[in-house]
Design a protein around this motif. Structure first.
Motif, PDB file in Angstrom:
ATOM      1  N   LEU A  70       0.852  -1.000  -0.127  1.00 61.05           N
ATOM      2  CA  LEU A  70       0.273  -0.543   0.724  1.00 61.05           C
ATOM      3  C   LEU A  70       0.756   1.280   0.027  1.00 61.05           C
ATOM      4  O   LEU A  70       1.770   1.617   0.653  1.00 61.05           O
ATOM      5  CB  LEU A  70      -0.632   0.142   1.292  1.00 61.05           C
ATOM      6  N   ILE A 104       1.466   5.508   0.121  1.00 64.36           N
ATOM      7  CA  ILE A 104       1.087   6.414   1.136  1.00 64.36           C
ATOM      8  C   ILE A 104      -0.599   7.368   0.709  1.00 64.36           C
ATOM      9  O   ILE A 104      -0.691   7.499  -0.507  1.00 64.36           O
ATOM     10  CB  ILE A 104       3.181   7.897   1.498  1.00 64.36           C
ATOM     11  N   THR A 151      -3.156   3.998   2.310  1.00 66.52           N
ATOM     12  CA  THR A 151      -3.226   2.975   3.586  1.00 66.52           C
ATOM     13  C   THR A 151      -4.440   2.321   4.252  1.00 66.52           C
ATOM     14  O   THR A 151      -4.622   1.924   5.542  1.00 66.52           O
ATOM     15  CB  THR A 151      -2.460   4.157   4.503  1.00 66.52           C
ATOM     16  N   THR A 183       6.384  -3.899   2.942  1.00 65.92           N
ATOM     17  CA  THR A 183       6.669  -2.636   3.061  1.00 65.92           C
ATOM     18  C   THR A 183       8.016  -2.649   2.641  1.00 65.92           C
ATOM     19  O   THR A 183       8.978  -3.737   2.628  1.00 65.92           O
ATOM     20  CB  THR A 183       6.470  -2.075   4.569  1.00 65.92           C
ATOM     21  N   ASN A 224       6.911   1.224   8.858  1.00 65.52           N
ATOM     22  CA  ASN A 224       6.781   0.710   7.678  1.00 65.52           C
ATOM     23  C   ASN A 224       7.195   2.082   7.169  1.00 65.52           C
ATOM     24  O   ASN A 224       8.690   2.888   7.627  1.00 65.52           O
ATOM     25  CB  ASN A 224       4.821   1.528   7.365  1.00 65.52           C
TER      26      ASN A 224
END
Length: 217
Positions: free
Chosen positions: A27, A29, A33, A49, A71
């Protein structure tokens, strides 16, 4: 027009529908998220991540953060049972080998061919491209979450990107506050329109031609 909390949440919720049991996911930013919050409890997935975790869990409760666990954006995280840790070389190796089932990213612009521009606006301070180039090129499915237009009302889905590209012909699906659009070999295809808009509204707000699917939801 800024994006309200509920709009961001609605986009994230729709994106979560693309996630299936057993997937390995990265995912980006921003809105991406939020997608983690909408994955059903019976769907087991592993979040990856770039700084070296597979099996990222939800944000820790206040006071329960682990200084060694964050992360790629430096935000405190937790891990789920079965999680593993490795260095960023291996984290990027997982991406570059094409082992990620889906990556969900934000964007400044997406072209009708699925070109993605999401890492730099010339003249603005940028922290670097991070894993965006690798993710966009190598993930099995690339989903972009963004506002349909920028804050000046200009389309973010365009014929040709004007900003520096992250990767060419990489985007599979675009989910915005107005619509869900698939990128196909034949061009863009409008699949869904958000309830408060019409197909005409979407056309006006889009800087590229698109085909209207037979069953627009």
């Amino acid at each position: 027009m800024g994006m309200g909390v509920s709009v961001r949440e609605a986009i994230a919720k729709r994106a979560a529908e693309e996630i299936k049991d057993g997937m390995i996911i990265n995912l980006g930013i921003g809105i991406p998220t939020l997608v983690a919050n909408y994955i059903p409890a019976d769907v087991n997935v592993m979040f990856h991540t770039e700084n070296g975790v597979l099996g990222m869990g939800p944000a820790p409760l206040k006071g329960e953060e682990d200084a060694n666990l964050c992360n790629a954006g430096g935000i405190p995280i937790t891990v789920v049972p079965g999680a593993s840790y490795f260095d960023s070389t291996l984290a990027f190796g997982i991406t570059r080998r094409g082992l990620l089932d889906i990556t969900i990213l934000g964007a400044f612009e997406v072209s009708e061919k699925g070109d993605l521009a999401n890492w730099i606006v010339p003249g603005k301070i940028v922290s670097g491209m991070g894993g965006a180039v690798d993710l966009a090129q190598k993930a099995k499915k690339v989903v972009v979450l963004m506002n349909h237009t920028d804050k000046h009302g200009n389309p973010k889905i365009v014929r040709e990107c004007t900003l520096p590209l992250t990767a060419e012909k990489c985007v599979d699906l675009i989910i915005t506050d107005m619509a869900v659009i698939e990128v196909t070999e034949q061009g863009l295809s409008l699949l869904e329109v958000e309830a408060s808009y019409t197909v005409e509204d979407v056309m006006k707000a889009t800087g590229a031609e698109f085909h209207v699917a037979d069953l627009v939801k």
